[in-house]
Write a protein that holds these residues in place. Sequence first.
Motif, PDB file in Angstrom:
ATOM      1  N   ALA A  72       7.662  13.440  21.546  1.00  0.00           N
ATOM      2  CA  ALA A  72       8.358  14.126  20.277  1.00  0.00           C
ATOM      3  C   ALA A  72       9.930  13.332  20.378  1.00  0.00           C
ATOM      4  N   ARG A  73      10.172  13.102  21.583  1.00  0.00           N
ATOM      5  CA  ARG A  73      11.821  12.625  21.572  1.00  0.00           C
ATOM      6  C   ARG A  73      11.842  11.242  21.650  1.00  0.00           C
ATOM      7  N   LEU A  74      10.725  10.622  22.044  1.00  0.00           N
ATOM      8  CA  LEU A  74      10.686   9.077  21.647  1.00  0.00           C
ATOM      9  C   LEU A  74      10.497   8.464  20.442  1.00  0.00           C
ATOM     10  N   ALA A  75       9.606   9.325  19.750  1.00  0.00           N
ATOM     11  CA  ALA A  75       9.153   8.986  18.391  1.00  0.00           C
ATOM     12  C   ALA A  75       9.183  10.205  17.566  1.00  0.00           C
ATOM     13  N   PRO A  76      10.186  10.630  17.098  1.00  0.00           N
ATOM     14  CA  PRO A  76      10.505  11.949  16.254  1.00  0.00           C
ATOM     15  C   PRO A  76       9.798  11.858  15.084  1.00  0.00           C
ATOM     16  N   ASP A  77       9.193  12.879  14.697  1.00  0.00           N
ATOM     17  CA  ASP A  77       8.673  13.077  13.164  1.00  0.00           C
ATOM     18  C   ASP A  77       9.837  12.999  12.137  1.00  0.00           C
ATOM     19  N   GLY A  78       9.455  12.059  11.065  1.00  0.00           N
ATOM     20  CA  GLY A  78      10.486  12.245   9.921  1.00  0.00           C
ATOM     21  C   GLY A  78      12.020  11.816  10.273  1.00  0.00           C
ATOM     22  N   ASP A  79      12.020  10.690  11.176  1.00  0.00           N
ATOM     23  CA  ASP A  79      13.102  10.077  11.256  1.00  0.00           C
ATOM     24  C   ASP A  79      13.550   9.197   9.931  1.00  0.00           C
ATOM     25  N   PRO A  80      14.809   9.594   9.637  1.00  0.00           N
ATOM     26  CA  PRO A  80      15.561   8.885   8.347  1.00  0.00           C
ATOM     27  C   PRO A  80      15.429   7.402   8.412  1.00  0.00           C
ATOM     28  N   ASP A  98       3.993   9.832   9.707  1.00  0.00           N
ATOM     29  CA  ASP A  98       3.168   8.771   9.666  1.00  0.00           C
ATOM     30  C   ASP A  98       3.623   7.744  10.648  1.00  0.00           C
ATOM     31  N   MET A  99       4.998   7.413  10.269  1.00  0.00           N
ATOM     32  CA  MET A  99       5.360   6.261  11.454  1.00  0.00           C
ATOM     33  C   MET A  99       5.598   6.740  12.957  1.00  0.00           C
ATOM     34  N   ALA A 100       5.654   8.030  13.187  1.00  0.00           N
ATOM     35  CA  ALA A 100       5.692   8.584  14.328  1.00  0.00           C
ATOM     36  C   ALA A 100       4.449   8.468  14.970  1.00  0.00           C
ATOM     37  N   ALA A 101       3.489   8.811  14.292  1.00  0.00           N
ATOM     38  CA  ALA A 101       2.019   8.655  15.099  1.00  0.00           C
ATOM     39  C   ALA A 101       1.846   7.434  15.326  1.00  0.00           C
ATOM     40  N   HIS A 102       2.258   6.194  14.484  1.00  0.00           N
ATOM     41  CA  HIS A 102       1.832   4.884  14.883  1.00  0.00           C
ATOM     42  C   HIS A 102       2.659   4.527  16.091  1.00  0.00           C
ATOM     43  N   ALA A 103       4.120   4.801  16.178  1.00  0.00           N
ATOM     44  CA  ALA A 103       4.639   4.686  17.216  1.00  0.00           C
ATOM     45  C   ALA A 103       4.286   5.458  18.535  1.00  0.00           C
ATOM     46  N   ARG A 104       3.794   6.665  18.657  1.00  0.00           N
ATOM     47  CA  ARG A 104       3.241   7.155  19.641  1.00  0.00           C
ATOM     48  C   ARG A 104       1.899   6.455  19.979  1.00  0.00           C
ATOM     49  N   ALA A 105       1.148   5.886  19.200  1.00  0.00           N
ATOM     50  CA  ALA A 105      -0.074   5.349  19.556  1.00  0.00           C
ATOM     51  C   ALA A 105       0.183   4.041  20.451  1.00  0.00           C
TER      52      ALA A 105
END
Length: 139
Positions: free
Chosen positions: A68-76, A87-94
């Motif tokens: 969550a710190r590395l790929a936060p949800d809803g980053d503008p 959406d993008m956070a999930a791709h980055a986490r993967a």
Amino acid sequence: MPVYQQPLTFHTRGRQSLDITREVARIIGDSGITTGTCHVFQHHTSASLLITENADPDVRRDLETILARLAPDGDPAYRHDMEGDDDMAAHARAMLTHNDLTLPVTRGRPALGTWQGIFLWEHRYAGHDRRLTVTVQGE
């Protein structure tokens, strides 16, 4: 060298890690292969696979905190958000974790450490059907 392959499908209930060790071990047993390797591949860009501690669920909760710190949800700063804040956070986490795992097969079982388990890690808020392919190769 014999090769055995079987699909697996799991329905996740949103962001979570799901222990899939038993299902992978069952496929290894069904293969009849006693010594070799097992490859697990998941066919999605917003989930991942991991081998981690299976005794204390706080380990997986802490891993979620780190991601969550590395790929936060809803980053503008994200441009890709067609399916929501995750959406993008999930791709980055993967991308930061793994789409596949390879593990040794010994005596017809996954040769995991005492405290290791195999987990499917859902990175989206909503539940999804996640498709995996498990391939066992050896003798």
